[in-house]
Design a protein around this motif. Structure first.
Motif, PDB file in Angstrom:
ATOM      1  N   LYS A  18      81.197 -28.916 -40.481  1.00 45.27           N
ATOM      2  CA  LYS A  18      82.416 -29.184 -40.077  1.00 45.27           C
ATOM      3  C   LYS A  18      82.271 -29.249 -38.517  1.00 45.27           C
ATOM      4  O   LYS A  18      83.186 -30.585 -38.187  1.00 45.27           O
ATOM      5  N   THR A  36      88.352 -24.824 -32.616  1.00 47.32           N
ATOM      6  CA  THR A  36      88.999 -23.624 -32.202  1.00 47.32           C
ATOM      7  C   THR A  36      87.768 -22.496 -32.641  1.00 47.32           C
ATOM      8  O   THR A  36      88.838 -20.927 -31.953  1.00 47.32           O
ATOM      9  N   ALA A  38      85.500 -21.839 -31.508  1.00 54.34           N
ATOM     10  CA  ALA A  38      85.269 -21.419 -29.369  1.00 54.34           C
ATOM     11  C   ALA A  38      85.503 -20.894 -29.354  1.00 54.34           C
ATOM     12  O   ALA A  38      85.793 -19.850 -28.329  1.00 54.34           O
ATOM     13  N   ARG A  99      77.249 -19.482 -28.287  1.00 56.88           N
ATOM     14  CA  ARG A  99      76.488 -19.891 -29.765  1.00 56.88           C
ATOM     15  C   ARG A  99      75.308 -19.313 -30.337  1.00 56.88           C
ATOM     16  O   ARG A  99      74.955 -19.506 -31.275  1.00 56.88           O
ATOM     17  N   ALA A 107      82.843 -12.666 -32.304  1.00 54.97           N
ATOM     18  CA  ALA A 107      84.080 -13.596 -32.742  1.00 54.97           C
ATOM     19  C   ALA A 107      84.553 -13.620 -34.149  1.00 54.97           C
ATOM     20  O   ALA A 107      85.929 -13.347 -34.045  1.00 54.97           O
ATOM     21  N   SER A 108      84.229 -13.435 -35.738  1.00 57.06           N
ATOM     22  CA  SER A 108      84.553 -13.281 -36.520  1.00 57.06           C
ATOM     23  C   SER A 108      85.613 -11.433 -36.422  1.00 57.06           C
ATOM     24  O   SER A 108      86.386 -11.771 -37.140  1.00 57.06           O
ATOM     25  N   SER A 111      88.554 -11.640 -34.008  1.00 55.77           N
ATOM     26  CA  SER A 111      89.533 -12.888 -35.032  1.00 55.77           C
ATOM     27  C   SER A 111      90.510 -12.534 -35.631  1.00 55.77           C
ATOM     28  O   SER A 111      91.411 -12.902 -36.224  1.00 55.77           O
ATOM     29  N   ARG A 117      95.275 -13.208 -33.085  1.00 55.52           N
ATOM     30  CA  ARG A 117      95.187 -14.464 -33.249  1.00 55.52           C
ATOM     31  C   ARG A 117      96.952 -15.076 -32.810  1.00 55.52           C
ATOM     32  O   ARG A 117      96.893 -16.401 -32.811  1.00 55.52           O
ATOM     33  N   GLN A 124      96.447 -23.424 -29.353  1.00 49.96           N
ATOM     34  CA  GLN A 124      95.579 -24.784 -30.259  1.00 49.96           C
ATOM     35  C   GLN A 124      96.885 -25.337 -30.806  1.00 49.96           C
ATOM     36  O   GLN A 124      96.705 -26.639 -31.420  1.00 49.96           O
ATOM     37  N   ARG A 165      72.109 -23.456 -40.603  1.00 44.21           N
ATOM     38  CA  ARG A 165      72.197 -23.088 -39.144  1.00 44.21           C
ATOM     39  C   ARG A 165      70.775 -22.241 -38.734  1.00 44.21           C
ATOM     40  O   ARG A 165      70.710 -22.563 -36.893  1.00 44.21           O
ATOM     41  N   ARG A 189      80.202 -12.535 -42.645  1.00 45.66           N
ATOM     42  CA  ARG A 189      81.221 -12.935 -41.649  1.00 45.66           C
ATOM     43  C   ARG A 189      81.942 -13.978 -43.236  1.00 45.66           C
ATOM     44  O   ARG A 189      83.571 -13.836 -42.570  1.00 45.66           O
ATOM     45  N   ASP A 193      86.072 -13.492 -42.804  1.00 47.35           N
ATOM     46  CA  ASP A 193      87.592 -13.520 -42.342  1.00 47.35           C
ATOM     47  C   ASP A 193      87.887 -14.215 -43.527  1.00 47.35           C
ATOM     48  O   ASP A 193      89.304 -14.633 -43.633  1.00 47.35           O
ATOM     49  N   ARG A 196      90.176 -11.012 -44.351  1.00 50.25           N
ATOM     50  CA  ARG A 196      91.162 -10.123 -43.224  1.00 50.25           C
ATOM     51  C   ARG A 196      92.401 -10.001 -43.906  1.00 50.25           C
ATOM     52  O   ARG A 196      93.200 -11.121 -44.391  1.00 50.25           O
TER      53      ARG A 196
END
Ligand code: DC
Length: 236
Positions: A18, A36, A38, A99, A107-108, A111, A117, A124, A165, A189, A193, A196
């Motif tokens: 992506k 997003t 980031a 990173r 982050a996961s 979020s 959010r 965003q 990765r 993750r 993701d 949720r």
């Protein structure tokens, strides 16, 4: 919708290409690139800074939401021989620090907090409304820009994603987890993701799905750019 600049939404799990594809397409077609993920990584960074660990629980949600509400984000495009997008958080360049595998996991986790959010949604939307843009994330086509001009959903096999990765982390230098560890982390993750309660990772019904497992980055960019150009021409 008519006042909205042209918006491309790109969603999908980690390691599907992506980021690499959207950056290249942004340069190719003169779109603003908005990563997003980031922003969620920035919130994760700030959480670690103030002492939270990966095993925070529900009693911490309000404090983490406040961190997200207070965070000042700025994307800066650095023009050089190798142009790059840098993320500044509260005035500090955090681009490389966000990173690491721990930042990905944090982050996961952050979020999934509804307040986090909500705190990042306006930003965003504003970024996408400021100029023709391409936004990448997990819920761009479903929640942030459900009326995007064109939507993509990228996928790839878990082994290929872990392989990509690992190469990225190795290229950054420093310690990298093993292939198996990385594969486990990505699966964990993905699970978080996509299960949720709020804005889970899922393909919008009108998104174009592209499986990038057997494709080169060039092939993915060419295919996506062709479809975007066709839509842009139609939109005038
Ligand atoms: O795209 P990324 O790997 O940098 O994203 C890091 C985490 O941020 C991801 O595991 C889930 C979250 N995220 C999200 O919930 N919604 C987005 N639009 C982008 C990322």
């Amino acid at each position: 919708m008519s006042d909205q600049p042209f918006v491309v939404a790109v969603d999908g799990p980690a390691g599907t290409g992506k980021s690499s594809a959207t950056k290249r397409i942004a340069d190719l077609l003169g779109l603003i690139h908005v990563d997003t993920g980031a922003l969620y990584r920035g919130v994760a960074f700030q959480c670690f800074e103030v002492g939270f660990t990966l095993d925070f629980d529900e009693s911490d949600h309000d404090a983490i939401t406040k961190i997200a509400q207070k965070a000042q984000f700025e994307f800066k495009r650095i023009k050089s021989k190798n142009p790059s997008n840098r993320l500044f958080l509260n005035g500090k360049d955090v681009t490389s620090m966000i990173r690491t595998p721990d930042m990905s996991m944090m982050a996961s986790r952050v979020s999934a907090i509804p307040g986090v959010r909500a705190a990042l949604k306006g930003l965003q939307r504003n970024l996408g409304m400021s100029a023709p843009s391409i936004l990448e994330g997990r819920d761009i086509g479903t929640v942030i820009f459900p009326d995007a001009n064109i939507k993509f959903f990228l996928t790839a096999s878990i082994d290929e994603r872990a392989k990509r990765r690992l190469s990225e982390l190795e290229a950054q230098g420093g310690d990298s987890p093993s292939f198996e560890e990385l594969r486990e982390q990505i699966l964990k993750r993905d699970e978080g993701d996509s299960t949720r309660a709020i804005a889970p990772l899922k393909k919008a019904s009108d998104a174009i799905e592209i499986d990038t497992t057997a494709s080169t980055l060039d092939q993915v960019v060419i295919e996506m750019a062709k479809l975007i150009r066709a839509k842009m021409n139609k939109a005038g």
